[in-house]
Scaffold this motif. Sequence first.
Motif, PDB file in Angstrom:
ATOM      1  N   TYR A 227      12.455  -3.732  -0.558  1.00  0.00           N
ATOM      2  CA  TYR A 227      12.482  -3.458   0.558  1.00  0.00           C
ATOM      3  C   TYR A 227      14.124  -3.443   1.258  1.00  0.00           C
ATOM      4  CZ  TYR A 227      12.540  -4.999   5.347  1.00  0.00           C
ATOM      5  OH  TYR A 227      12.837  -4.953   6.919  1.00  0.00           O
ATOM      6  N   ASN A 228      14.805  -3.838   0.834  1.00  0.00           N
ATOM      7  CA  ASN A 228      16.313  -3.924   1.372  1.00  0.00           C
ATOM      8  C   ASN A 228      16.903  -2.447   0.905  1.00  0.00           C
ATOM      9  OD1 ASN A 228      16.323  -6.211   2.339  1.00  0.00           O
ATOM     10  ND2 ASN A 228      16.929  -7.107   0.541  1.00  0.00           N
ATOM     11  N   GLY A 231      13.356   0.448   2.051  1.00  0.00           N
ATOM     12  CA  GLY A 231      12.589   0.496   3.220  1.00  0.00           C
ATOM     13  C   GLY A 231      11.323  -0.139   3.024  1.00  0.00           C
ATOM     14  N   ILE A 232      10.571   0.019   4.295  1.00  0.00           N
ATOM     15  CA  ILE A 232       9.159  -0.974   4.345  1.00  0.00           C
ATOM     16  C   ILE A 232       8.302   0.005   3.896  1.00  0.00           C
ATOM     17  CG2 ILE A 232       8.846   0.440   6.796  1.00  0.00           C
ATOM     18  CD1 ILE A 232       8.043  -3.378   5.962  1.00  0.00           C
ATOM     19  N   GLU A 233       8.114   1.509   3.708  1.00  0.00           N
ATOM     20  CA  GLU A 233       7.186   2.185   3.153  1.00  0.00           C
ATOM     21  C   GLU A 233       7.068   1.845   1.703  1.00  0.00           C
ATOM     22  OE1 GLU A 233       4.405   3.923   3.932  1.00  0.00           O
ATOM     23  OE2 GLU A 233       4.513   3.157   5.856  1.00  0.00           O
ATOM     24  N   ARG A 236       5.709  -1.359   0.720  1.00  0.00           N
ATOM     25  CA  ARG A 236       4.278  -1.292   1.001  1.00  0.00           C
ATOM     26  C   ARG A 236       3.801  -0.863  -0.481  1.00  0.00           C
ATOM     27  NH1 ARG A 236      -1.184   1.226   2.122  1.00  0.00           N
ATOM     28  NH2 ARG A 236      -0.113   2.595   0.678  1.00  0.00           N
ATOM     29  N   ASP A 264      -0.816  -3.002   4.220  1.00  0.00           N
ATOM     30  CA  ASP A 264      -0.450  -2.750   5.463  1.00  0.00           C
ATOM     31  C   ASP A 264      -0.281  -3.885   6.478  1.00  0.00           C
ATOM     32  OD1 ASP A 264      -0.735  -0.282   4.848  1.00  0.00           O
ATOM     33  OD2 ASP A 264      -2.606   0.305   5.494  1.00  0.00           O
ATOM     34  N   THR A 267       3.007  -5.495   6.120  1.00  0.00           N
ATOM     35  CA  THR A 267       4.444  -4.600   6.597  1.00  0.00           C
ATOM     36  C   THR A 267       4.080  -3.871   7.976  1.00  0.00           C
ATOM     37  OG1 THR A 267       3.050  -2.872   5.404  1.00  0.00           O
ATOM     38  CG2 THR A 267       4.804  -3.868   4.088  1.00  0.00           C
ATOM     39  N   VAL A 268       3.298  -4.391   8.824  1.00  0.00           N
ATOM     40  CA  VAL A 268       3.210  -3.682  10.117  1.00  0.00           C
ATOM     41  C   VAL A 268       4.300  -3.974  10.977  1.00  0.00           C
ATOM     42  CG1 VAL A 268       0.724  -3.181  10.624  1.00  0.00           C
ATOM     43  CG2 VAL A 268       1.534  -5.647  10.667  1.00  0.00           C
ATOM     44  N   GLU A 269       5.044  -5.153  10.934  1.00  0.00           N
ATOM     45  CA  GLU A 269       5.902  -5.630  11.660  1.00  0.00           C
ATOM     46  C   GLU A 269       7.580  -4.897  11.389  1.00  0.00           C
ATOM     47  OE1 GLU A 269       6.268  -7.883  14.124  1.00  0.00           O
ATOM     48  OE2 GLU A 269       4.167  -8.079  14.108  1.00  0.00           O
ATOM     49  N   GLY A 270       7.359  -3.922  10.351  1.00  0.00           N
ATOM     50  CA  GLY A 270       8.751  -3.403   9.953  1.00  0.00           C
ATOM     51  C   GLY A 270       9.385  -4.209   8.770  1.00  0.00           C
ATOM     52  N   GLU A 271       8.864  -5.188   8.714  1.00  0.00           N
ATOM     53  CA  GLU A 271       9.561  -6.155   7.470  1.00  0.00           C
ATOM     54  C   GLU A 271       8.533  -6.703   6.928  1.00  0.00           C
ATOM     55  OE1 GLU A 271      11.986  -8.858   9.325  1.00  0.00           O
ATOM     56  OE2 GLU A 271      10.600  -9.759  10.658  1.00  0.00           O
TER      57      GLU A 271
END
Lengths: 341, 86
Positions: A227-228, A231-233, A236, A264, A267-271
């Motif tokens: 994630y760091n 990124g978020i995708e 996921r 999903d 990870t909706v919140e962007g984190e």
Amino acid sequence: MTRNVDKDKKDIMITPGEGVGILTAHSIGEPGTQMTMRTFHLPGVVEAVPTGLPRLIEIVDAKKKPKKPVVMIYLKEKYKDMKKVEEIAEKIDEVLLKDVAKFSEDFRKRQILIRIDKDEIRQLKIDLIGIKKKIKAELGPNIKMKHKGEKVLLITKDMPLRMLRKFTNKMKNLHIKGVKGINKPVVTKDENGEWLIVAGGSNLTDLFKFEDVDPSRSTTNDIMEIYNLFGIEAARNAIVNEMYTTMKIQKVNVDIRHICLLADAMTVEGEVVSVGRHGLSGRKPSVLARAAFEETVKHLVNAAINGEEDRLRGVTENILIGQPVPLGTGLVKLTMKHETK
Amino acid sequence: MAKVRKRKISNFENAPIVHYLIPKHEILSEEEEKKILEKYNVTKEQLPRIKIDDPAIRHMNPKKGDIIKIYREDKHAKSIYYRVVV
């Protein structure tokens, strides 16, 4: 023929208003109970990386660090020769000072004697002078260094004993060679017959500084690191892959769409958010839904203090007050056009 | 007088990061945004979010409120997903 295909497609499609979240929870939860019985301890196998239910819990809880981080390092060039890959693996392996030297402390004279193992160094192809330089760079102002051959003597000026011990431990973990945090690299082949390095520890940022490492294909099982870095995708996708493979190993067949929905939701919140009190359930907008889950009093009291409002839009709230839930046929609202003549 | 806080500039800062886990990201134009919001009958606040400093979109210099179109390729199907920059 096309009509048949169309009909099948319609049959497969899920009806609007279906409670897919509940379906997902059940579909993952039920096989999960089976896994517990089968896999907590495997006889005769050293449990290296958590698999089965413990691993699933780890993913769902969005832990900062997995119990046993593992990196899979792919190389830019597709070597056919295993030896070259092994050479790279050797380069990556982290060596600390305590791996190549023996320590003895003299508390009366306030000295630390470091005896470097010559054979060990030769095997790892490390330069003796380089080690000494690294030791010297770590010394504070009150410490002097004397060295002769493979012996290094550190003389301190009346250092308190506790500090002396602290300093020895610091010297023991002095980084000498390799990538920080990477240990026990093993060269293996993947399904496609390509050589790759699997190692413990996780430090992709530093690994990518190596020229041989392919940064577009190497991964880790540490979802937060992904994630760091990516990124978020990517996180996921990593959640989906990790969950899918752990369940596949257990021979538990859960439809991948259930896992995708869970990932999903996480990870909706962007984190990356954990599932549970501190994450998904604790962030619901409805007060009643949160209170119905855990820490009832806390949520109700806070809601009372802050004057929160509940629009009663969710499922839990409506069950609580005895109204039809907004799911399935309950989702449809009927409005009549009022016409005046 | 206020100091502008500088973010650490890494080597990847301005180049897109290539990794097999990252699907293709794309910023939508205003017209496309309208179409999407109308099609799904939602407001921007209801869409899933993505952080403004997310490594996958950092190089595109997104603004707050932009909609990012993501071309996902899952094991079972290809799909398109939308996220709002926050």
